[in-house]
Design a protein around this motif. Structure first.
Motif, PDB file in Angstrom:
ATOM      1  N   ARG A 144     -19.134  35.198   7.858  1.00 45.76           N
ATOM      2  CA  ARG A 144     -17.886  36.237   7.355  1.00 45.76           C
ATOM      3  C   ARG A 144     -17.148  35.909   6.163  1.00 45.76           C
ATOM      4  N   VAL A 145     -16.879  36.077   5.519  1.00 45.05           N
ATOM      5  CA  VAL A 145     -16.221  36.408   4.368  1.00 45.05           C
ATOM      6  C   VAL A 145     -14.624  36.301   4.289  1.00 45.05           C
ATOM      7  N   ALA A 146     -13.655  35.615   3.956  1.00 41.35           N
ATOM      8  CA  ALA A 146     -12.468  35.820   3.858  1.00 41.35           C
ATOM      9  C   ALA A 146     -11.878  36.112   5.702  1.00 41.35           C
ATOM     10  N   GLY A 147     -12.531  35.680   6.573  1.00 40.87           N
ATOM     11  CA  GLY A 147     -11.564  36.621   7.929  1.00 40.87           C
ATOM     12  C   GLY A 147     -12.473  37.525   8.571  1.00 40.87           C
ATOM     13  N   GLY A 148     -13.081  38.267   7.211  1.00 44.19           N
ATOM     14  CA  GLY A 148     -13.785  39.398   7.067  1.00 44.19           C
ATOM     15  C   GLY A 148     -15.446  40.287   7.212  1.00 44.19           C
ATOM     16  N   GLU A 149     -15.107  41.101   7.833  1.00 43.06           N
ATOM     17  CA  GLU A 149     -16.459  41.269   7.423  1.00 43.06           C
ATOM     18  C   GLU A 149     -17.148  42.591   6.037  1.00 43.06           C
ATOM     19  N   PRO A 150     -17.062  42.141   5.606  1.00 39.39           N
ATOM     20  CA  PRO A 150     -17.049  43.329   4.140  1.00 39.39           C
ATOM     21  C   PRO A 150     -17.912  44.563   4.296  1.00 39.39           C
ATOM     22  N   LEU A 184     -17.482  26.414  -6.605  1.00 36.77           N
ATOM     23  CA  LEU A 184     -18.269  26.520  -5.535  1.00 36.77           C
ATOM     24  C   LEU A 184     -18.707  27.585  -4.864  1.00 36.77           C
ATOM     25  N   HIS A 185     -20.101  27.108  -4.212  1.00 39.46           N
ATOM     26  CA  HIS A 185     -20.012  28.307  -2.781  1.00 39.46           C
ATOM     27  C   HIS A 185     -19.610  28.136  -1.430  1.00 39.46           C
ATOM     28  N   PRO A 186     -19.303  29.366  -1.171  1.00 45.15           N
ATOM     29  CA  PRO A 186     -18.932  29.200  -0.050  1.00 45.15           C
ATOM     30  C   PRO A 186     -18.974  27.975   1.134  1.00 45.15           C
ATOM     31  N   ASN A 187     -21.272  27.581   0.967  1.00 44.32           N
ATOM     32  CA  ASN A 187     -21.400  26.818   1.987  1.00 44.32           C
ATOM     33  C   ASN A 187     -21.353  25.505   0.920  1.00 44.32           C
ATOM     34  N   GLU A 188     -21.146  25.326  -0.515  1.00 46.15           N
ATOM     35  CA  GLU A 188     -21.100  23.957  -0.134  1.00 46.15           C
ATOM     36  C   GLU A 188     -20.129  22.738  -0.476  1.00 46.15           C
ATOM     37  N   SER A 189     -20.055  22.214  -0.626  1.00 43.93           N
ATOM     38  CA  SER A 189     -18.534  21.447   0.070  1.00 43.93           C
ATOM     39  C   SER A 189     -18.466  20.261  -1.427  1.00 43.93           C
ATOM     40  N   LEU A 190     -16.898  20.234  -1.254  1.00 41.53           N
ATOM     41  CA  LEU A 190     -16.393  19.860  -2.614  1.00 41.53           C
ATOM     42  C   LEU A 190     -16.203  18.159  -2.606  1.00 41.53           C
ATOM     43  N   GLU A 191     -16.561  17.821  -0.818  1.00 42.55           N
ATOM     44  CA  GLU A 191     -16.571  16.399  -1.326  1.00 42.55           C
ATOM     45  C   GLU A 191     -18.516  16.155  -2.316  1.00 42.55           C
ATOM     46  N   ASP A 192     -19.082  16.884  -1.811  1.00 48.28           N
ATOM     47  CA  ASP A 192     -20.259  16.762  -2.101  1.00 48.28           C
ATOM     48  C   ASP A 192     -20.186  16.315  -4.278  1.00 48.28           C
ATOM     49  N   PRO A 245     -13.050  16.115 -18.270  1.00 49.56           N
ATOM     50  CA  PRO A 245     -12.404  16.474 -18.891  1.00 49.56           C
ATOM     51  C   PRO A 245     -11.106  17.312 -18.621  1.00 49.56           C
ATOM     52  N   LYS A 246      -9.757  17.242 -19.588  1.00 52.17           N
ATOM     53  CA  LYS A 246      -8.514  17.669 -19.361  1.00 52.17           C
ATOM     54  C   LYS A 246      -8.871  19.179 -18.832  1.00 52.17           C
ATOM     55  N   ASN A 247     -10.021  19.573 -19.673  1.00 56.72           N
ATOM     56  CA  ASN A 247     -10.671  21.520 -19.458  1.00 56.72           C
ATOM     57  C   ASN A 247     -11.271  22.434 -18.575  1.00 56.72           C
ATOM     58  N   PHE A 248     -10.962  21.100 -17.617  1.00 59.79           N
ATOM     59  CA  PHE A 248     -12.620  21.273 -16.262  1.00 59.79           C
ATOM     60  C   PHE A 248     -11.241  21.244 -15.392  1.00 59.79           C
ATOM     61  N   SER A 249     -11.864  21.752 -14.381  1.00 60.75           N
ATOM     62  CA  SER A 249     -11.240  21.820 -13.098  1.00 60.75           C
ATOM     63  C   SER A 249     -12.631  22.384 -11.708  1.00 60.75           C
ATOM     64  N   LEU A 250     -12.825  22.025 -10.330  1.00 59.82           N
ATOM     65  CA  LEU A 250     -13.370  22.525  -9.319  1.00 59.82           C
ATOM     66  C   LEU A 250     -13.197  23.335  -8.763  1.00 59.82           C
ATOM     67  N   SER A 251     -13.212  24.165  -8.766  1.00 63.07           N
ATOM     68  CA  SER A 251     -12.378  25.546  -7.384  1.00 63.07           C
ATOM     69  C   SER A 251     -13.609  25.880  -5.972  1.00 63.07           C
ATOM     70  N   HIS A 252     -12.694  25.867  -4.790  1.00 68.10           N
ATOM     71  CA  HIS A 252     -13.641  25.763  -3.924  1.00 68.10           C
ATOM     72  C   HIS A 252     -12.479  27.103  -3.023  1.00 68.10           C
ATOM     73  N   LYS A 253     -12.848  27.495  -2.552  1.00 71.94           N
ATOM     74  CA  LYS A 253     -12.521  28.915  -1.903  1.00 71.94           C
ATOM     75  C   LYS A 253     -10.634  29.660  -1.619  1.00 71.94           C
ATOM     76  N   ASP A 254     -10.290  28.840  -2.475  1.00 77.06           N
ATOM     77  CA  ASP A 254      -8.492  28.830  -2.775  1.00 77.06           C
ATOM     78  C   ASP A 254      -8.681  28.911  -4.177  1.00 77.06           C
ATOM     79  N   PRO A 255      -8.001  30.100  -5.179  1.00 78.77           N
ATOM     80  CA  PRO A 255      -7.482  31.258  -4.803  1.00 78.77           C
ATOM     81  C   PRO A 255      -8.956  32.266  -4.203  1.00 78.77           C
TER      82      PRO A 255
END
Length: 462
Positions: A91-97, A351-359, A373-383
């Motif tokens: 499912r993608v964001a709870g739905g099946e598009p 990250l891809h949905p099947n990847e782990s933020l912890e990894d 770096p201060k101008n770098f961030s990780l994003s996972h699932k949200d937004p």
């Protein structure tokens, strides 16, 4: 870490050469064209063993069938329908598009539909009696047809299937200098399951009177394609991801004189592939009897695109990297290097949905022990991913379908020459994607990058 010394296209050509020498694609085991059913898994197993790719789906697992679900309805008394639809497992964001738009289109055409889903929520089935649980159907058919199929397998065992299968796997191991332990033993269980599915689901499709099967990710459920085709249904696979000349689920090249006029016959591939746009599948060696038809993007994407393009949303100097498990570490290193090189840019690694933020947090500690770096961030699932894409001036990756979503949403999209980037060469050749040949000269490539000349080539107008 992936292997940069082995060129992906060379790997692909050697893989195809082994198939030709062993006649793997056409070999039949108790009547089943077995190798194509396992081809994608074997392809990625070899790619990982050679170091070409990492695990493309490191955290993916199939849900188990719960115990104590209510019995299936009487399948012989189900109402007749025009079509059967099998949606995507994930499912993608709870739905099946992917199948949602098709269901709307079929309803608009006045066609009746039966859905066979992977969702084992009995409450959901109570609300919509048109839904059948695929897992429970498969369990019921296994109980009913196993003895019959085992008897047939004993009769056909004189074919010496084990030796023929071993020759195929041995050839791959010798060609690439690796071991394929998971595939060395003849998969009689898979032949059995395929034959059981053909009997059970074939009977179901006939009882339903259906003329068509629409299925997302057909190469993950090839026995259902076989069952439908043998029951006389026209099978359409609904595009859910990448289709290219290097994708083992779709591309079956031949060699020699007039190769472009000859195509291999593969029983478990759908007759039609419903694509998002005209770009997909054009340069792919689809099997004989398979063709693409443009049906447009998913409804959620089409709706999102219309809203996004109507607003002024681009954040200048925002660089979004889209990850892929198969080459995630290389992409992550490139993203870190980009953040260090462009201090005035905001760099996001999604990250891809099947990847782990912890990894990735662990990888970040290893690669950047002094901190990110201060101008770098990780994003996972949200937004949601499309929000990031639609806001970013630049999108960078290797060969993910998300790069094409970026083109459709007005991003300037760039490609790193990592393993598998050859999948997007046609879009690079057209000028829509910009190839970064040297990361040291990234600012030059960012300045050269431009939006797609015709984004509807990838995602057709609604």
């Amino acid at each position: 870490m992936t292997n940069q010394s082995l060129d992906f296209e060379t790997f692909w050509n050697r893989f195809n050469a082994v198939e030709r020498r062993t006649k793997a694609v056409q070999a039949r085991f108790s009547g089943v064209q077995l190798y194509p059913i396992l081809r994608t898994r074997i392809f990625y197993a070899i790619a990982q063993e050679t170091g070409l790719f990492d695990n493309p789906h490191p955290n993916f697992s199939k849900p188990e069938l719960p115990q104590g679900l209510p019995a299936l309805p009487n399948l012989e008394t189900l109402a007749k329908v025009d079509a059967v639809v099998i949606p995507f497992r994930r499912r993608v964001a709870g739905g099946e598009p992917y199948s949602d738009r098709l269901l709307e289109q079929l309803a608009a055409q006045g066609k009746s539909v039966r859905v066979i889903d992977f969702d084992f929520d009995s409450a959901a089935q109570d609300q919509d009696s048109s839904i059948l649980d695929l897992g429970r159907l498969r369990a019921a058919y296994t109980e009913r047809f196993t003895e019959q199929v085992n008897k047939n397998l004993r009769i056909t065992s004189r074919e010496n299937a084990e030796n023929r299968w071993t020759k195929i796997i041995d050839a791959f191991e010798a060609e690439f200098g690796i071991k394929l332990e998971k595939f060395e033993k003849y998969p009689k269980y898979l032949v059995r399951r395929t034959l059981i599915d053909q009997l059970g689901f074939g009977e179901l499709f006939k009882n339903l009177g259906a003329k068509e099967l629409f299925i997302v990710n057909a190469y993950s459920e090839p026995s259902l394609v076989l069952a439908a085709k043998r029951a006389g249904l026209i099978v359409t696979e609904i595009q859910h991801g990448f289709i290219s000349k290097f994708h083992p689920a779709y591309s079956y090249p031949v060699s020699g004189p007039f190769a472009s006029l000859r195509r291999q016959k593969v029983d478990s591939v759908a007759q039609r592939i419903a694509t998002w746009g005209a770009y997909w599948g054009q340069d792919t060696a689809l099997p004989a009897g398979t063709a693409t038809v443009v049906t447009g993007p998913t409804k959620p994407f089409a709706d999102y695109r219309a809203k996004a393009l109507a607003s002024n949303r681009i954040i200048a100097k925002q660089v979004l990297f889209t990850s892929q498990g198969a080459i995630g570490e290389e992409l992550f290193q490139a993203a870190l290097a980009t953040a260090g090189k462009l201090a005035d840019h905001n760099v996001i690694y999604r990250l891809h949905p099947n990847e782990s933020l912890e990894d990735y947090n662990a990888l970040a500690s290893k690669l950047s022990p002094a901190g990110l770096p201060k101008n770098f961030s990780l994003s996972h699932k949200d937004p949601i991913f499309l929000d990031l894409v639609s806001q970013s001036e630049y999108l960078i990756g290797a060969f993910s379908t998300t790069l094409f979503e970026g083109l459709a949403l007005g991003c300037k999209v760039l490609v790193l020459p990592l393993s598998g980037y050859q999948n997007v060469l046609p879009a690079i050749a057209s000028g829509d994607l910009t190839l970064i040949s040297n990361l040291e000269e990234l600012p030059t490539y960012l300045a050269k990058a431009k939006v797609a000349a015709d984004p509807h080539r990838y995602y057709a107008a609604s």
